[in-house]
Write an enzyme that holds these catalytic residues in place. Structure first.
Site, mmCIF file in Angstrom:
data_model
loop_
_atom_site.group_PDB
_atom_site.id
_atom_site.type_symbol
_atom_site.label_atom_id
_atom_site.label_comp_id
_atom_site.label_asym_id
_atom_site.label_seq_id
_atom_site.Cartn_x
_atom_site.Cartn_y
_atom_site.Cartn_z
ATOM 1 N N HIS A 41 -52.737 3.141 21.879
ATOM 2 C CA HIS A 41 -54.142 2.798 21.669
ATOM 3 C C HIS A 41 -54.877 2.810 23.006
ATOM 4 O O HIS A 41 -54.410 2.216 23.974
ATOM 5 C CB HIS A 41 -54.288 1.413 21.038
ATOM 6 C CG HIS A 41 -53.874 1.367 19.608
ATOM 7 N ND1 HIS A 41 -53.473 0.201 18.980
ATOM 8 C CD2 HIS A 41 -53.787 2.344 18.666
ATOM 9 C CE1 HIS A 41 -53.164 0.466 17.722
ATOM 10 N NE2 HIS A 41 -53.350 1.745 17.513
ATOM 11 N N ARG A 91 -47.124 7.781 15.183
ATOM 12 C CA ARG A 91 -47.925 8.436 14.156
ATOM 13 C C ARG A 91 -47.097 9.564 13.549
ATOM 14 O O ARG A 91 -46.194 10.114 14.205
ATOM 15 C CB ARG A 91 -49.212 9.007 14.747
ATOM 16 C CG ARG A 91 -50.116 7.981 15.417
ATOM 17 C CD ARG A 91 -51.329 8.659 16.026
ATOM 18 N NE ARG A 91 -52.243 7.707 16.670
ATOM 19 C CZ ARG A 91 -52.208 7.371 17.943
ATOM 20 N NH1 ARG A 91 -51.275 7.914 18.745
ATOM 21 N NH2 ARG A 91 -53.078 6.510 18.443
ATOM 22 N N ARG A 123 -45.836 2.335 10.702
ATOM 23 C CA ARG A 123 -46.389 2.117 12.043
ATOM 24 C C ARG A 123 -47.043 0.731 12.116
ATOM 25 O O ARG A 123 -46.860 -0.013 13.081
ATOM 26 C CB ARG A 123 -47.402 3.220 12.339
ATOM 27 C CG ARG A 123 -48.187 3.082 13.642
ATOM 28 C CD ARG A 123 -49.008 4.353 13.842
ATOM 29 N NE ARG A 123 -50.112 4.200 14.777
ATOM 30 C CZ ARG A 123 -50.001 4.346 16.094
ATOM 31 N NH1 ARG A 123 -48.821 4.619 16.628
ATOM 32 N NH2 ARG A 123 -51.052 4.223 16.881
ATOM 33 N N TYR A 152 -53.870 -5.879 14.531
ATOM 34 C CA TYR A 152 -52.533 -6.207 14.057
ATOM 35 C C TYR A 152 -52.145 -7.656 14.341
ATOM 36 O O TYR A 152 -51.099 -8.117 13.912
ATOM 37 C CB TYR A 152 -51.504 -5.301 14.744
ATOM 38 C CG TYR A 152 -51.710 -3.836 14.481
ATOM 39 C CD1 TYR A 152 -51.193 -3.225 13.345
ATOM 40 C CD2 TYR A 152 -52.429 -3.045 15.371
ATOM 41 C CE1 TYR A 152 -51.383 -1.891 13.103
ATOM 42 C CE2 TYR A 152 -52.618 -1.701 15.137
ATOM 43 C CZ TYR A 152 -52.102 -1.128 14.002
ATOM 44 O OH TYR A 152 -52.289 0.204 13.764
ATOM 45 N N HIS A 174 -47.784 5.776 8.020
ATOM 46 C CA HIS A 174 -48.733 4.936 8.760
ATOM 47 C C HIS A 174 -48.502 3.457 8.470
ATOM 48 O O HIS A 174 -48.708 2.616 9.346
ATOM 49 C CB HIS A 174 -50.165 5.329 8.411
ATOM 50 C CG HIS A 174 -51.112 5.113 9.552
ATOM 51 N ND1 HIS A 174 -50.990 5.769 10.756
ATOM 52 C CD2 HIS A 174 -52.181 4.291 9.695
ATOM 53 C CE1 HIS A 174 -51.947 5.377 11.584
ATOM 54 N NE2 HIS A 174 -52.684 4.470 10.962
ATOM 55 N N LYS A 231 -52.975 11.014 20.508
ATOM 56 C CA LYS A 231 -54.374 11.419 20.436
ATOM 57 C C LYS A 231 -54.906 11.728 21.831
ATOM 58 O O LYS A 231 -54.557 11.063 22.799
ATOM 59 C CB LYS A 231 -55.214 10.320 19.781
ATOM 60 C CG LYS A 231 -54.963 10.166 18.286
ATOM 61 C CD LYS A 231 -55.902 9.145 17.674
ATOM 62 C CE LYS A 231 -55.712 9.057 16.164
ATOM 63 N NZ LYS A 231 -56.624 8.070 15.555
#
Length: 329
Positions: free
Chosen positions: A302, A185, A279, A311, A276, A209
């Site tokens: 994730h 990110r 990514r 994806y 992004h 995150k």
């Protein structure tokens, strides 16, 4: 007339309208005795209610103690401040209709944006209810809108090469290769320092995150261009990505985005490229090349495999190849 007297007079007038036969003086004396035990503050028309403002600060402080990241706390504060600016009420007086009105006031918002806003409000009011600041949570009956399923944008191999050929400087090429090879990110790359890079293992640790740390990897090509970029620098700044001019300092996230915009514009892809998107490109091309889904999930950081599954759309040729390779005849 001071505030206490004003409140007393307003209450007596309101009661007189409801009950015309009440004895004004005796009612006034009784109310005066009751109100003397309370402190009042007048809220001017158009102002954020101080009670709601106080509750927001208490919530932010509590979440800070729980270890939430500064980015998450800033997002919470910004969203709740916008809410308080529209819904000018005490926290305990806020109803479900107030929250629904706030979320629906801007008809141009995407469902994903409304979902994020509601998530913050649910967290806030749930905490207020659990701490017994309010008797009921006005967001309990509100359900998040359904997710808009959209496949993430990604570049083709040809478009990725177009970007590479459009880099005018060693600096631009290094930025492009780092973002693509690591699948990071923007915020994760922005926080990297030179000392964070493990040259031997061609890897680094990033904070994603939820303040979760994970290891990501560079390609040989990315390490080559990163090495050229670092050797060409003559500053003492610890940041991996720095400004071009003195005083040298960590390049902002917007500055990194701007460099990618410049490359994309020269390549004729200005409407299709961002950090992004790089990514997404990393994830899509790597999956199409045979990588395991669980590995990509870990590399992207994730928490749920469902996010990574977005994806897993492959090309027509790849589908045909997989069918021929794995079908038991």
């Amino acid at each position: 007339m001071n505030l206490d007297e004003q409140i007393l007079s307003d209450l007596v007038v309101a009661l007189k309208d409801l009950y015309p036969n009440i004895e004004v003086e005796s009612t006034k004396n009784k109310l005066s005795t009751v109100l003397s035990e309370y402190y009042f503050q007048r809220v001017k028309l158009g102002e954020v209610h101080p009670d709601l403002e106080d509750k927001i600060q208490l919530f932010i402080s509590a979440k800070k103690l729980e270890g939430l990241s500064s980015i998450t706390l800033d997002n919470y504060l910004m969203e709740l401040s916008m809410f308080a600016d529209i819904v000018k009420k005490k926290a305990e007086d806020i109803a479900t209709a107030d929250v629904r009105m706030y979320l629906s006031q801007d008809g141009t918002l995407k469902m994903s944006t409304i979902r994020k806003k509601l998530s913050v409000l649910k967290s806030f009011f749930s905490w207020l209810a659990s701490e017994e600041y309010i008797e009921r949570d006005p967001t309990t009956k509100l359900k998040a809108p359904k997710d808009e399923y959209r496949l993430p944008k990604s570049l083709s191999i040809e478009q990725l090469e177009m970007l590479r050929e459009s880099c005018d400087t060693v600096r631009q090429r290094a930025f492009l290769e780092i973002l693509y090879a690591t699948g990071c990110r923007l915020s994760e790359v922005h926080g990297l320092d030179k000392a964070d890079i493990n040259l031997q293992d061609m890897s680094t640790l990033v904070i994603g995150k939820g303040d979760k740390q994970r290891e990501v990897y560079f390609s040989i090509r990315a390490m080559y261009h990163l090495g050229k970029y670092l050797k060409g620098r003559n500053d003492n700044c610890e940041a991996l990505m720095v400004t071009e001019r003195k005083p040298f300092r960590r390049l902002s996230k917007r500055g990194i985005q701007r460099e990618i915009d410049i490359i994309a514009q020269k390549a004729g892809l200005q409407d299709k490229v961002s950090p992004h998107v790089l990514r997404h490109t990393f994830a899509t091309l790597t999956l199409n090349n045979g990588a395991e889904l669980v590995a990509i999930q870990e590399l992207l950081g994730h928490s749920s495999p469902d996010t990574t599954l977005r994806y897993a759309k492959i090309t027509h040729e790849r589908k045909r190849e997989q069918h021929q390779k794995y079908l038991i005849q």
